[in-house]
Design a protein around this motif. Structure first.
Motif, PDB file in Angstrom:
ATOM      1  N   TYR A  56       6.346  -3.468  -3.034  1.00 51.43           N
ATOM      2  CA  TYR A  56       6.021  -2.145  -3.024  1.00 51.43           C
ATOM      3  C   TYR A  56       4.466  -1.904  -2.489  1.00 51.43           C
ATOM      4  N   SER A  57       4.284  -2.812  -1.195  1.00 53.29           N
ATOM      5  CA  SER A  57       3.196  -2.414  -0.627  1.00 53.29           C
ATOM      6  C   SER A  57       3.541  -1.471   0.366  1.00 53.29           C
ATOM      7  N   GLN A  58       3.149  -0.072   0.070  1.00 49.75           N
ATOM      8  CA  GLN A  58       3.440   0.816   1.427  1.00 49.75           C
ATOM      9  C   GLN A  58       2.975   0.342   2.710  1.00 49.75           C
ATOM     10  N   THR A  59       1.927   0.068   2.846  1.00 48.72           N
ATOM     11  CA  THR A  59       1.165  -0.235   3.966  1.00 48.72           C
ATOM     12  C   THR A  59       2.060  -1.512   4.792  1.00 48.72           C
ATOM     13  N   ASP A  60       2.264  -2.716   3.868  1.00 49.87           N
ATOM     14  CA  ASP A  60       3.378  -3.654   4.664  1.00 49.87           C
ATOM     15  C   ASP A  60       4.599  -3.149   4.812  1.00 49.87           C
ATOM     16  N   ALA A  61       5.232  -2.058   3.973  1.00 52.22           N
ATOM     17  CA  ALA A  61       6.652  -1.618   4.400  1.00 52.22           C
ATOM     18  C   ALA A  61       6.513  -0.857   5.793  1.00 52.22           C
ATOM     19  N   ALA A  62       5.459   0.007   5.837  1.00 50.91           N
ATOM     20  CA  ALA A  62       5.268   1.097   6.913  1.00 50.91           C
ATOM     21  C   ALA A  62       5.393  -0.195   8.412  1.00 50.91           C
ATOM     22  N   GLU A  63       4.430  -1.189   8.146  1.00 52.79           N
ATOM     23  CA  GLU A  63       4.383  -1.855   9.464  1.00 52.79           C
ATOM     24  C   GLU A  63       5.720  -2.683   9.493  1.00 52.79           C
ATOM     25  N   ALA A  64       6.560  -3.008   8.514  1.00 55.49           N
ATOM     26  CA  ALA A  64       7.687  -3.609   8.814  1.00 55.49           C
ATOM     27  C   ALA A  64       8.756  -2.633   9.383  1.00 55.49           C
ATOM     28  N   HIS A 100       7.884  -0.214  11.257  1.00 59.18           N
ATOM     29  CA  HIS A 100       7.385   0.272  12.413  1.00 59.18           C
ATOM     30  C   HIS A 100       7.252   1.764  12.479  1.00 59.18           C
ATOM     31  N   ILE A 101       6.684   2.347  11.435  1.00 58.94           N
ATOM     32  CA  ILE A 101       6.414   3.927  11.345  1.00 58.94           C
ATOM     33  C   ILE A 101       4.880   3.931  10.749  1.00 58.94           C
ATOM     34  N   PRO A 102       4.347   4.948  10.963  1.00 58.84           N
ATOM     35  CA  PRO A 102       2.949   5.218  10.544  1.00 58.84           C
ATOM     36  C   PRO A 102       3.094   5.296   9.105  1.00 58.84           C
ATOM     37  N   LEU A 103       2.102   4.838   8.448  1.00 63.34           N
ATOM     38  CA  LEU A 103       2.028   4.946   6.924  1.00 63.34           C
ATOM     39  C   LEU A 103       2.167   6.239   6.225  1.00 63.34           C
ATOM     40  N   SER A 104       1.800   7.489   7.061  1.00 59.40           N
ATOM     41  CA  SER A 104       1.895   8.776   6.449  1.00 59.40           C
ATOM     42  C   SER A 104       3.122   9.176   6.843  1.00 59.40           C
ATOM     43  N   THR A 105       3.783   8.747   7.506  1.00 56.34           N
ATOM     44  CA  THR A 105       5.363   9.089   7.780  1.00 56.34           C
ATOM     45  C   THR A 105       6.090   8.575   6.534  1.00 56.34           C
ATOM     46  N   LEU A 106       5.813   7.104   6.357  1.00 53.80           N
ATOM     47  CA  LEU A 106       6.565   6.648   5.081  1.00 53.80           C
ATOM     48  C   LEU A 106       6.310   7.323   3.991  1.00 53.80           C
ATOM     49  N   ASN A 107       4.876   7.757   3.721  1.00 59.83           N
ATOM     50  CA  ASN A 107       4.552   8.265   2.468  1.00 59.83           C
ATOM     51  C   ASN A 107       5.571   9.525   2.265  1.00 59.83           C
ATOM     52  N   GLN A 108       5.581  10.343   3.490  1.00 55.17           N
ATOM     53  CA  GLN A 108       6.281  11.700   3.690  1.00 55.17           C
ATOM     54  C   GLN A 108       7.792  11.372   3.168  1.00 55.17           C
ATOM     55  N   LYS A 109       8.366  10.417   3.904  1.00 54.97           N
ATOM     56  CA  LYS A 109       9.797  10.047   3.393  1.00 54.97           C
ATOM     57  C   LYS A 109      10.096   9.854   1.933  1.00 54.97           C
ATOM     58  N   ILE A 110       9.010   8.912   1.648  1.00 52.67           N
ATOM     59  CA  ILE A 110       9.220   8.582   0.034  1.00 52.67           C
ATOM     60  C   ILE A 110       9.310   9.680  -0.739  1.00 52.67           C
ATOM     61  N   LYS A 111       8.381  10.788  -0.420  1.00 52.89           N
ATOM     62  CA  LYS A 111       8.178  11.848  -1.206  1.00 52.89           C
ATOM     63  C   LYS A 111       9.501  12.886  -1.225  1.00 52.89           C
ATOM     64  N   ARG A 112       9.870  13.051   0.004  1.00 53.07           N
ATOM     65  CA  ARG A 112      11.007  13.656   0.505  1.00 53.07           C
ATOM     66  C   ARG A 112      12.288  13.241  -0.128  1.00 53.07           C
ATOM     67  N   LEU A 113      12.553  11.790  -0.221  1.00 55.01           N
ATOM     68  CA  LEU A 113      13.613  11.249  -0.631  1.00 55.01           C
ATOM     69  C   LEU A 113      13.729  11.043  -2.003  1.00 55.01           C
ATOM     70  N   SER A 114      12.698  11.450  -2.861  1.00 55.93           N
ATOM     71  CA  SER A 114      12.653  11.038  -4.325  1.00 55.93           C
ATOM     72  C   SER A 114      12.525   9.700  -4.495  1.00 55.93           C
ATOM     73  N   ILE A 115      11.943   8.789  -3.688  1.00 55.98           N
ATOM     74  CA  ILE A 115      11.777   7.267  -4.029  1.00 55.98           C
ATOM     75  C   ILE A 115      10.720   7.123  -5.025  1.00 55.98           C
ATOM     76  N   GLU A 116      11.164   6.096  -5.859  1.00 55.09           N
ATOM     77  CA  GLU A 116      10.300   5.983  -7.114  1.00 55.09           C
ATOM     78  C   GLU A 116       9.475   4.637  -6.598  1.00 55.09           C
ATOM     79  N   ILE A 117       8.357   4.756  -6.825  1.00 53.06           N
ATOM     80  CA  ILE A 117       7.267   3.489  -6.290  1.00 53.06           C
ATOM     81  C   ILE A 117       7.016   2.853  -7.539  1.00 53.06           C
ATOM     82  N   LYS A 118       7.389   1.465  -7.678  1.00 55.25           N
ATOM     83  CA  LYS A 118       6.998   0.644  -8.701  1.00 55.25           C
ATOM     84  C   LYS A 118       5.701   0.097  -8.492  1.00 55.25           C
TER      85      LYS A 118
END
Length: 490
Positions: free
Chosen positions: A457-465, A467-485
């Motif tokens: 659940y490292s958002q930085t590592d997940a964004a790197e894996a 291959h998208i910017p961290l800001s884009t991943l954060n937006q998708k997490i919020k838009r897709l209602s993904i719960e961050i543990k």
């Protein structure tokens, strides 16, 4: 009767080469009088139109725009007082000078009370008449310019209920400001829900008819067999159920504006009668043999292609050209999406006030959409245009529980289009009727969850894996209602 007939030699030297000026209408049954006034006023630089009878004078007045009218008191077909009264029913501003060989104080007083601006006996004094004509026209011109300047400033910056900042809307409002003061018939085109009636109301509100009635007619919602009586009225006994005389909407709109929405739906028979009103400003009530004259501006609107209807023989070509003197096109919302944010703010203010929710001390809305919800609105194609957006915002006001309205207050079809529809079973699986948007969103959601789990659940590592910017991943997490543990230590 001695009346001054003038030539260019009779005019003062400084008047012979005067610059071109405005239009004057001369209504007089005597040829010598008409020719004399034409030479006198033409030498002053005015464009002069001549009418040999009261009836012809009214026809020319209706067909043109004049800065002043010179009107004879005694004519064979109609008296000058009758013509004066008819003109004043149509127009309260154009200066009118009465002229007659039968001069008396009583006649002068009667003419002035009837709406004339001045009174000249025959024979007249050339110099005095020219001075008064110049003075009256200059005064009227200054008053009109001042009024138009104030109106233009008001129009440009304060069109009530017409919201937008796109180039298309700014240009449209500039066009409205330009055509509103005229008498021209206007055709407003645009898709359903785009706001054509608002444009028609703006034209009326900023015209000289603003204090008179604005009468809307929804041509498509009134049965064709009732529309004629609704528009023109009827006399008692003209048909079954006509128990008394009744005025129609054209009479109700006299001196004001009548607005035909969806003009393309009216029948061929009614198109003929409507053409007469647009062309001659006259009609006959159902069952009557007498014509009624009205001073009314006609604005029509349609979502249909009237030119195509003409080619198909479903709409009269002559009526089309009479209506399409000036065409104002209202672009669909999908072509001006920069107008969506100000429209949303406008509707939030409107419906928060109606529902008495989320208002500040000044009565303005505190409500807004969360970024993901606003993103959905900006991406939507809006087939129902502004009307559809208004409904969506009203729903959000009713359902919102905080000052930031989330995506789930949007209608289900918008959530479905954006891939955000709420899953209805405990397994979290998509419903059988899931759209392609939902399938894509579901794939993204699962792929992001898998990557987050793999990276602790490292958002930085997940964004790197991913291959998208961290800001884009954060937006998708919020838009897709993904719960961050909570991140699990490695």
């Amino acid at each position: 009767m001695s009346t001054p007939l003038v030539s260019s030699q009779d005019l003062p030297a400084d008047r012979v080469s005067a610059p071109a000026k405005r239009r004057i209408l001369v209504i007089d049954d005597e040829v010598d009088i008409r020719e004399s006034l034409e030479l006198l006023m033409g030498g002053e630089g005015y464009q002069v139109d001549l009418a040999e009878s009261g009836t012809m004078g009214l026809q020319k007045f209706d067909a043109g725009t004049y800065d002043l009218v010179l009107l004879d008191l005694m004519m064979p077909d109609r008296s000058g007082m009758d013509v004066l009264a008819d003109i004043r029913q149509r127009d309260r501003d154009t200066p009118i000078f009465m002229m007659t060989a039968y001069g008396s104080v009583e006649v002068a007083v009667q003419a002035l009370k009837g709406g004339a601006n001045d009174y000249f006996p025959k024979p007249w004094d050339n110099e005095k008449l020219l001075i008064e004509v110049d003075r009256m026209i200059d005064k009227g011109r200054l008053e009109r310019e001042n009024t138009q300047l104030k109106r233009a400033l008001k129009q440009r910056y304060s069109f009530a209920n017409i919201v937008g900042k796109s180039k298309a809307i700014v240009k449209l409002l500039d066009d409205v400001a330009q055509v509103a003061p005229s008498r021209a018939t206007i055709l407003v085109t645009g898709e359903t829900g785009a706001g054509k009636e608002l444009i028609a109301k703006a034209i009326h509100a900023y015209s000289a008819r603003a204090d008179q009635p604005f009468v809307p007619v929804n041509s498509g919602s009134i049965p064709s067999e009732l529309l004629e009586s609704t528009l023109f009225g009827h006399v008692k006994g003209s048909f079954t159920g006509a128990l008394a005389n009744r005025k129609g909407l054209f009479e109700a709109a006299n001196r004001g504006t009548i607005f035909f929405d969806e003009i393309g739906t009216i029948s061929q028979d009614l198109q003929v009668k409507l053409l007469r009103v647009v062309q001659d400003r006259e009609f006959m009530a159902v069952g009557s043999t007498e014509s009624t004259h009205v001073d009314v501006r006609v604005i029509a609107a349609t979502h249909a292609d009237l030119r195509k209807l003409v080619e198909e023989g479903r709409f009269r070509e002559d009526l089309y050209y009479r209506l399409n003197v000036i065409n104002l096109h209202l672009p669909p919302l999908r072509d001006r999406k920069e107008d969506i944010p100000p429209l949303v703010s406008h509707f939030f203010n409107k419906y928060c006030r109606e529902n008495e929710k989320f208002l500040d001390a000044a009565g303005n809305s505190l409500l807004g959409f969360e970024p993901d919800a606003m993103h959905i609105l900006m991406e939507h194609n809006w087939p129902g245009n502004v009307r559809e957006l208004e409904n969506v915002v009203e729903r959000a006001v009713v359902l919102a529980t905080s000052t930031q309205a989330p995506a789930h207050v949007l209608p289900e079809y918008l959530q479905q289009t954006a891939g955000l529809r709420i899953r209805h079973d405990s397994t979290g699986e998509l419903p059988p009727d899931a759209s392609l948007f939902e399938m894509v969103a579901d794939f993204e959601r699962r792929r992001i969850l898998e990557t987050l789990e793999r990276t602790g659940y490292s958002q930085t590592d997940a964004a790197e894996a991913l291959h998208i910017p961290l800001s884009t991943l954060n937006q998708k997490i919020k838009r897709l209602s993904i719960e961050i543990k909570r991140r699990v230590p490695q």
